[in-house]
Each structure stands twice: as structure tokens, then as C-alpha cells.
Write an enzyme that holds these catalytic residues in place. Structure first.
Site, short mmCIF file in Angstrom:
data_model
loop_
_atom_site.label_atom_id
_atom_site.label_comp_id
_atom_site.label_asym_id
_atom_site.label_seq_id
_atom_site.Cartn_x
_atom_site.Cartn_y
_atom_site.Cartn_z
N HIS A 1 11.49 7.22 12.77
CA HIS A 1 10.99 5.84 12.88
C HIS A 1 12.18 4.91 13.05
O HIS A 1 13.21 5.08 12.39
CB HIS A 1 10.21 5.44 11.62
CG HIS A 1 9.78 4.00 11.64
ND1 HIS A 1 8.69 3.56 12.34
CD2 HIS A 1 10.32 2.89 11.05
CE1 HIS A 1 8.56 2.25 12.19
NE2 HIS A 1 9.55 1.83 11.42
N ARG B 1 0.87 -11.49 5.27
CA ARG B 1 2.32 -11.70 5.15
C ARG B 1 2.81 -12.61 6.26
O ARG B 1 3.65 -13.50 6.04
CB ARG B 1 3.06 -10.36 5.22
CG ARG B 1 2.99 -9.56 3.94
CD ARG B 1 3.46 -8.14 4.15
NE ARG B 1 4.84 -8.05 4.58
CZ ARG B 1 5.37 -7.01 5.24
NH1 ARG B 1 4.62 -5.98 5.57
NH2 ARG B 1 6.64 -7.00 5.57
N ASP C 1 -2.60 -1.88 5.26
CA ASP C 1 -1.42 -2.51 5.87
C ASP C 1 -1.82 -3.59 6.87
O ASP C 1 -1.18 -4.63 6.95
CB ASP C 1 -0.54 -1.46 6.57
CG ASP C 1 0.71 -2.09 7.15
OD1 ASP C 1 1.48 -2.69 6.38
OD2 ASP C 1 0.90 -2.03 8.38
N SER D 1 5.00 -0.94 3.87
CA SER D 1 4.30 -1.00 5.14
C SER D 1 4.71 0.16 6.06
O SER D 1 3.87 0.89 6.61
CB SER D 1 4.59 -2.35 5.81
OG SER D 1 4.17 -2.38 7.13
N LYS E 1 2.50 4.16 6.55
CA LYS E 1 2.03 4.62 7.86
C LYS E 1 2.70 5.94 8.24
O LYS E 1 2.06 6.84 8.77
CB LYS E 1 2.30 3.55 8.92
CG LYS E 1 1.36 2.35 8.76
CD LYS E 1 1.67 1.23 9.74
CE LYS E 1 2.90 0.48 9.37
NZ LYS E 1 3.15 -0.77 10.04
#
Ligand code: URA
Length: 457
Positions: free
Chosen positions: A90, A187, A180, A202, A206
């Protein structure tokens, strides 16, 4: 919320009292189970808790519990029946960052070469990716420039694609981590996006919903990074690693430079084209940093998967897989299986059809000293290749080509960037933005390492 009242959870966090696991789990449950008729928790209460967390932070246990509660707030992928090693990468987002398009096929090729006794690839990459937003690009938008490529697979199709190909590249479904979606939207409206604790929960909720044995994180630093300072990027990297390891996933985070676009192109189809060229052994000098970073990240993944003794040996193996053509074969298999038309890879340059191009040239002789990389990302967005807000359309044939890297010597009038757009009216503003951001100097800049630091458990 049964027994636990939202106001008590808010007051505890506001007053610096650590939340219990029951409090966190009940709050997240209330967020996803509420209906217009049954307001178990109101938007105002969720926003208040977000601000309290923003101010007070979370300890390691609270963060692990929040991440797990969010992860299990909807559907999760269960890789258990595949009896394989699952790993993903990621990135916190960058400009021209297309490493996913090289890493997924490299790891898939490694997995296909070493099947399990059940005939499943020994490594599988269930890559759930995002879309472009703001100054950063998104893997899904790039993939969707391949005619027919379907990113909207369900979890059953994801498993089938992994069994066949060793990797699948898909988008988030509304049923994966619904908590989320709700929290992120609030947010965004309450000035609480930048909390490293909320960002960690967050991202990791995921990623962990993919059922991962290992995860490698590319946390960007520099003027094109999401986090504003090196220290904040490092804090985020540490929280991400701590949270991954607490969930039983081997996790490493690399702090990598985002002071200039990565590779040759930044945009949509042009980024796919660049990766296809690399996998077909057409090596452009502007792609060198992209290839290096992809191999380093893949190297960590191969190391975690047990195919290399060290991350460095993993990087060498990754390069071998790229150079051998095995990664390209795996790429074609993934794209075909996900419905994509692989004939466009025969001549990717011919598939690039911008209606307008313009060069941005050096205004003097000198070294390319610096640029505001975030500004380059915004220029890419303004050309049509990105979106300002979720849901905006994205052009397949827009982008920026880099002709020089920081430290290169430039002659006056030499092109530094070429702009591509499907709409000639969209060229003026990005051209101006790029002109303003270039600093050319008689002194060379200090050379920055691509990987600045590595954070592990
Ligand atoms: N990316 C995410 O998925 N979540 C954040 O909060 C920030 C970046």
C-alpha cells in the site's frame, strides 16, 4: 448503543481516559447499524469523538481495537481456504506512482512458479486499490483505461482470479469496511483527516480486510507526500507497522522520497504504457527510479513470503522476474482474466490519444534543482487525469511526461515536461503551474536516497 452510551465514550476520550475495547467496538457497531429510524449514534456524536481522538490520540491497544472493529464492520476476504501466502503493498499516494502495476505481476509470477500442493499459486496478491484524488493518482483509474478491464469483482471472483493468476487488482466494494466510508466522510467535514491514528485505522482496516499474511507500506516523504513533514510520515509509518503486527500480519514500512514524479509518466493510460514497456524490456532512462522502487518493495514482499533470504535478495529476484518476461506473462494473464483487451499492449504508444500537447521548457541553462511535486500532481489533475472530489470523471489520455530528473543539467529551451490532454482548453493553467514550480540553478541539489528509512517491528 446497548449499555454503552455514545456521550460517555466521547467524554472519556475528551478527558484523556483510555477507551475500553467494549466502548470502541460498541461505537463502531452503532455507526454501521444505525438507520434513519434508529439513530444509535448521531453524526454530531461521531464528529465529536473524531475530534477527541484527533486531540488525545489512541494508545496501541485502542488503535488495534478500533482497526479491528472497522475491519470487521462489513464483508472481509477470507484467504484461508486457498492455503497460500497472501501479501500486498500500500502506498500513501504519490505522483506518477505506478509501482502496483509492476509489483502485482512480479509477485504473481513468483507465486505461479511455486504452486502449493493444491495447485494454488504459492503467493497471492489480493490488491484492493483506490481512485485518484487531489494531487495523487489512483490505480483503479489507470487500470480502467484498458478496454474491458473489470475492477468491480466480488469476493468470490477475487478468489477465483487469485487461484488462476496469483494476483487480482480490484476496487473497494461498498460492503468492505463500511465504517471507514462513514468515518472518512465526517473526517473530511470536521478537520480531522490528518490524525495519524485515524489515518492508520482507515488504511489498515481496509488492508487487513484482505486477509494478509504480510503487508509492505510505502509511506511517502517530501513535498509531494500526503503527510506534511518527515516526522509525521515517520510517526504514521510506526503506527501502521505496530497495528499490522498487532493483527498478526508481518508489516514493514518504507519511507520513500516523493520530491519529483516517479518514473517517466504521471497520468492514466500513460502510466500503464510505461509499465508495459518496462515489462517488455523497453527501458526508458526516466523509468529507472520507478523500476528501482518497485524492486525494493517487491523484494520485501518476496522476503516475507519466504522466497528470498533478505529483502535485498528479494529485490534482485524481483528484477530477475521483470527481466525474464515472466512478470509480463503474469500481467497478460491477470488482465485477460479480468476481461481486459490485451491487444492494446502490442503498441501502447498508439493507444495514447491526447488531443493536445504542449512542452514546458527550461528558461535558462542550469541544474534542475527542485520542484513542488504536489503542484505537479495538481497539474496532472487539471489536465483531466485526476479528480478534485470523489465522483468527478477522469480522462484516459491526459498526463505529464517528465524529460528530466532532479540534478540533471538542462540547456535553455530544453523540454522538462510535456503536457497531454483530451481538451486543448485545459493546457494553459497546468503549463503555468509547472513553469512556476521549476527551480533551475547553477548549483546541483543535494541528492536524496529513494528509500530514506525502513520501519519494521
Ligand atoms: N488513505 C486512507 O485510506 N485513509 C486515510 O485516512 C488517509 C489516506
Amino acid at each position: 448503543m446497548s449499555q454503552i452510551h455514545p456521550i460517555d465514550v466521547i467524554l472519556h476520550k475528551r478527558d484523556g481516559v483510555a477507551l475500553t475495547d467494549d466502548e470502541i467496538e460498541a461505537f463502531v457497531r452503532a455507526i454501521v447499524e444505525r438507520t434513519p429510524e434508529r439513530q444509535l449514534v448521531t453524526d454530531a456524536q461521531i464528529a465529536s469523538l473524531l475530534m477527541a481522538v484527533f486531540e488525545r490520540g489512541l494508545n496501541a491497544r485502542e488503535l488495534a481495537t478500533l482497526t479491528a472493529a472497522m475491519r470487521f464492520s462489513g464483508d472481509t476476504f477470507d484467504a484461508g481456504p486457498l492455503k497460500t501466502f497472501t501479501v500486498d503493498k500500500h502506498s500513501t499516494g504519490g505522483v506518477g506512482d505506478k509501482t502496483s502495476l509492476l509489483i502485482a505481476p512480479v509477485l504473481a509470477a513468483a507465486g505461479l512458479a511455486h504452486p502449493t500442493p493444491e495447485g494454488v499459486p504459492g503467493i497471492c496478491v489480493p490488491m484492493i486499490s483506490g481512485r485518484s484524488l487531489g494531487h495523487t493518482g489512483g490505480t483503479l483509474d489507470k487500470l480502467e483505461t484498458i478496454p474491458g478491464f473489470d475492477t468491480q469483482l466480488n469476493l468470490r471472483q477475487l478468489a477465483d482470479t487469485l487461484i488462476k493468476c496469483g494476483a487480482a487488482l480490484i476496487g473497494q466494494t461498498p460492503r468492505i469496511v463500511p465504517a471507514d466510508r462513514i468515518l472518512y466522510a465526517l473526517r473530511d467535514h470536521t478537520g480531522t483527516v490528518e490524525s495519524p491514528f485515524l489515518i492508520t485505522a482507515s488504511i489498515m482496516s481496509k488492508k487487513l480486510a484482505e486477509s494478509l499474511n504480510a503487508l509492505v507500506l510505502d509511506v511517502k516523504v517530501g513535498c509531494g507526500a500526503f503527510m506534511p513533514t518527515y516526522e509525521k510520515s515517520k510517526q504514521l509509518a510506526e503506527l501502521l507497522v505496530q497495528t499490522g503486527e498487532a493483527a498478526g500480519t508481518r508489516t514493514a514500512a518504507l519511507l520513500t522520497s516523493m520530491d519529483q514524479p516517479l518514473g517517466r509518466f504521471s497520468g492514466t493510460w500513460v502510466e500503464v504504457w510505461e509499465c508495459v514497456d518496462i515489462m517488455k524490456q523497453i527501458r526508458h532512462p526516466m523509468s529507472a527510479d520507478l523500476i528501482e522502487l518497485s524492486n525494493i518493495l517487491s523484494g520485501w514482499m518476496l522476503y516475507f513470503a519466504g522466497q528470498a533470504k533478505t529483502p535485498g535478495a528479494g529485490a534482485e529476484l524481483s528484477n530477475k522476474i521483470l527481466v525474464s518476461g515472466e512478470a509480463y506473462k503474469a500481467w497478460l494473464k491477470i488482465v485477460e482474466t479480468q476481461g481486459g483487451d490485451i491487444s492494446v499492449f502490442d503498441d501502447p504508444a498508439a493507444h495514447h490519444k491526447p488531443k493536445a500537447t504542449r512542452a514546458v521548457t527550461a528558461d535558462r541553462d542550469g541544474f534542475l534543482h527542485s520542484m513542488n511535486c504536489k503542484q505537479v500532481g495538481w497539474a496532472v489533475q487539471r489536465l483531466g487525469a485526476g479528480r478534485e472530489k470523489p465522483g468527478d470523471p477522469v480522462s484516459a489520455h491526459a498526463g505529464v511526461e517528465s524529460h528530466a530528473k532532479l540534478g540533471d543539467w538542462l540547456r535553455k529551451d530544453q523540454p522538462v515536461f510535456t503536457l497531454y490532454s483530451e481538451d486543448p482548453r485545459l493546457l494553459d493553467e497546468p503549463e503555468q503551474m509547472l513553469r512556476e514550480t521549476l527551480a533551475i540553478s547553477t548549483v546541483p541539489p543535494e541528492k536524496q536516497a529513494l528509500v530514506r528509512e525502513t520501519v519494521t517491528a
